[in-house]
Design a protein around this motif. Structure first.
Motif, PDB file in Angstrom:
ATOM      1  N   ASP A 177       5.617  -4.227   4.015  1.00  0.00           N
ATOM      2  CA  ASP A 177       6.745  -3.784   4.827  1.00  0.00           C
ATOM      3  C   ASP A 177       6.632  -2.327   5.264  1.00  0.00           C
ATOM      4  OD1 ASP A 177       7.166  -2.743   2.297  1.00  0.00           O
ATOM      5  OD2 ASP A 177       9.306  -3.192   2.261  1.00  0.00           O
TER       6      ASP A 177
ATOM      7  N   GLN B 291       4.482  -6.143   8.200  1.00  0.00           N
ATOM      8  CA  GLN B 291       5.780  -6.802   8.290  1.00  0.00           C
ATOM      9  C   GLN B 291       6.170  -7.389   6.948  1.00  0.00           C
ATOM     10  OE1 GLN B 291       5.230  -9.723  11.403  1.00  0.00           O
ATOM     11  NE2 GLN B 291       6.141  -8.336  12.896  1.00  0.00           N
ATOM     12  N   ARG B 292       7.454  -7.300   6.639  1.00  0.00           N
ATOM     13  CA  ARG B 292       7.980  -7.872   5.397  1.00  0.00           C
ATOM     14  C   ARG B 292       7.769  -9.388   5.399  1.00  0.00           C
ATOM     15  NH1 ARG B 292      11.367  -6.063   1.620  1.00  0.00           N
ATOM     16  NH2 ARG B 292      11.880  -4.204   2.813  1.00  0.00           N
ATOM     17  N   ASP B 293       7.473  -9.930   4.234  1.00  0.00           N
ATOM     18  CA  ASP B 293       7.340 -11.371   4.043  1.00  0.00           C
ATOM     19  C   ASP B 293       7.946 -11.681   2.683  1.00  0.00           C
ATOM     20  OD1 ASP B 293       6.394 -14.094   4.017  1.00  0.00           O
ATOM     21  OD2 ASP B 293       4.738 -13.514   5.301  1.00  0.00           O
ATOM     22  N   GLU B 294       7.740 -12.888   2.181  1.00  0.00           N
ATOM     23  CA  GLU B 294       8.291 -13.258   0.876  1.00  0.00           C
ATOM     24  C   GLU B 294       7.816 -12.328  -0.232  1.00  0.00           C
ATOM     25  OE1 GLU B 294       7.929 -17.364  -0.232  1.00  0.00           O
ATOM     26  OE2 GLU B 294       8.208 -18.003   1.841  1.00  0.00           O
TER      27      GLU B 294
ATOM     28  N   ARG C  53      -4.306 -16.542   8.751  1.00  0.00           N
ATOM     29  CA  ARG C  53      -4.365 -15.546   7.672  1.00  0.00           C
ATOM     30  C   ARG C  53      -5.803 -15.345   7.231  1.00  0.00           C
ATOM     31  NH1 ARG C  53       1.021 -15.978   3.964  1.00  0.00           N
ATOM     32  NH2 ARG C  53       2.446 -15.554   5.666  1.00  0.00           N
TER      33      ARG C  53
ATOM     34  N   VAL D 191      -0.448  -9.191   4.309  1.00  0.00           N
ATOM     35  CA  VAL D 191       0.754 -10.021   4.429  1.00  0.00           C
ATOM     36  C   VAL D 191       1.829  -9.481   3.482  1.00  0.00           C
ATOM     37  CG1 VAL D 191       1.724 -12.325   4.010  1.00  0.00           C
ATOM     38  CG2 VAL D 191      -0.503 -12.086   5.145  1.00  0.00           C
ATOM     39  N   GLY D 192       3.022  -9.288   4.031  1.00  0.00           N
ATOM     40  CA  GLY D 192       4.149  -8.829   3.229  1.00  0.00           C
ATOM     41  C   GLY D 192       4.248  -7.323   3.097  1.00  0.00           C
TER      42      GLY D 192
ATOM     43  N   CYS E 188       1.191  -9.654  -0.488  1.00  0.00           N
ATOM     44  CA  CYS E 188       0.036 -10.446  -0.938  1.00  0.00           C
ATOM     45  C   CYS E 188      -1.140  -9.528  -1.253  1.00  0.00           C
ATOM     46  CB  CYS E 188      -0.328 -11.491   0.114  1.00  0.00           C
ATOM     47  SG  CYS E 188       0.898 -12.789   0.255  1.00  0.00           S
TER      48      CYS E 188
END
Length: 118
Positions: A83, A87-90, A50, A80-81, A93
Motif C-alpha cells: 500500500d 496498491q492495497r490488497d488483502e 501475477r 502485491v498488497g 505478499c
C-alpha cells in the motif's frame, strides 16, 4: 505482470535509497545522497497476472525489496498488497522464506525455512 519475453528472468537491482523526507515513511531512489542497496532476484513464475519472485537482498535498507520491485528502474512491478509503493490488497505478499543467523551467545548458525502462505 512481468514479461519474460522482453525482460531478464534473473539479475541484480542496484539502486541507492534514502528517506523521502516529504513523504515519510516512504524511501526513494537517490543517486546523489542514497545509501547503497543491492538486491538479486529470480522470476519463478508468471501466472494469472501475477509474478512470483525470489528476492535475495545483499544489503538491508528500509523498504529495499518493496522499492526495488516497484521502481521503474527496478522491476517496475510493485509487490502485491504493497500500500506504499503499489496498491492495497488483502495482505502484503512479501515473505521471508529462509533466514540464517548466528546465535549471539552460542555462535551456532541457525536457519529457518518456511513456505510462503500465498
Amino acid at each position: 505482470e512481468y514479461d519474460l519475453q522482453t525482460k531478464k528472468k534473473k539479475g541484480d537491482i542496484n539502486l541507492p535509497l534514502s528517506m523521502d523526507y516529504l513523504n515519510r515513511p516512504m524511501q526513494r531512489v537517490n543517486f546523489d545522497e542514497g545509501k547503497p542497496a543491492l538486491t538479486s532476484y529470480e522470476i519463478l513464475e508468471v501466472s494469472n497476472g501475477r509474478t512470483r519472485i525470489h528476492f535475495y537482498p545483499k544489503t538491508g535498507r528500509t523498504h529495499q525489496l518493496r522499492l526495488h520491485a516497484a521502481h521503474e528502474m527496478g522491476l517496475n512491478i510493485p509487490i502485491v498488497g504493497d500500500d506504499i509503493y503499489g496498491q492495497r490488497d488483502e495482505r502484503l505478499c512479501l515473505h521471508a522464506g529462509f533466514i540464517e543467523l548466528m546465535h549471539p551467545v552460542t555462535e551456532e548458525v541457525i536457519s529457518f525455512t518456511v513456505d510462503a502462505p500465498f
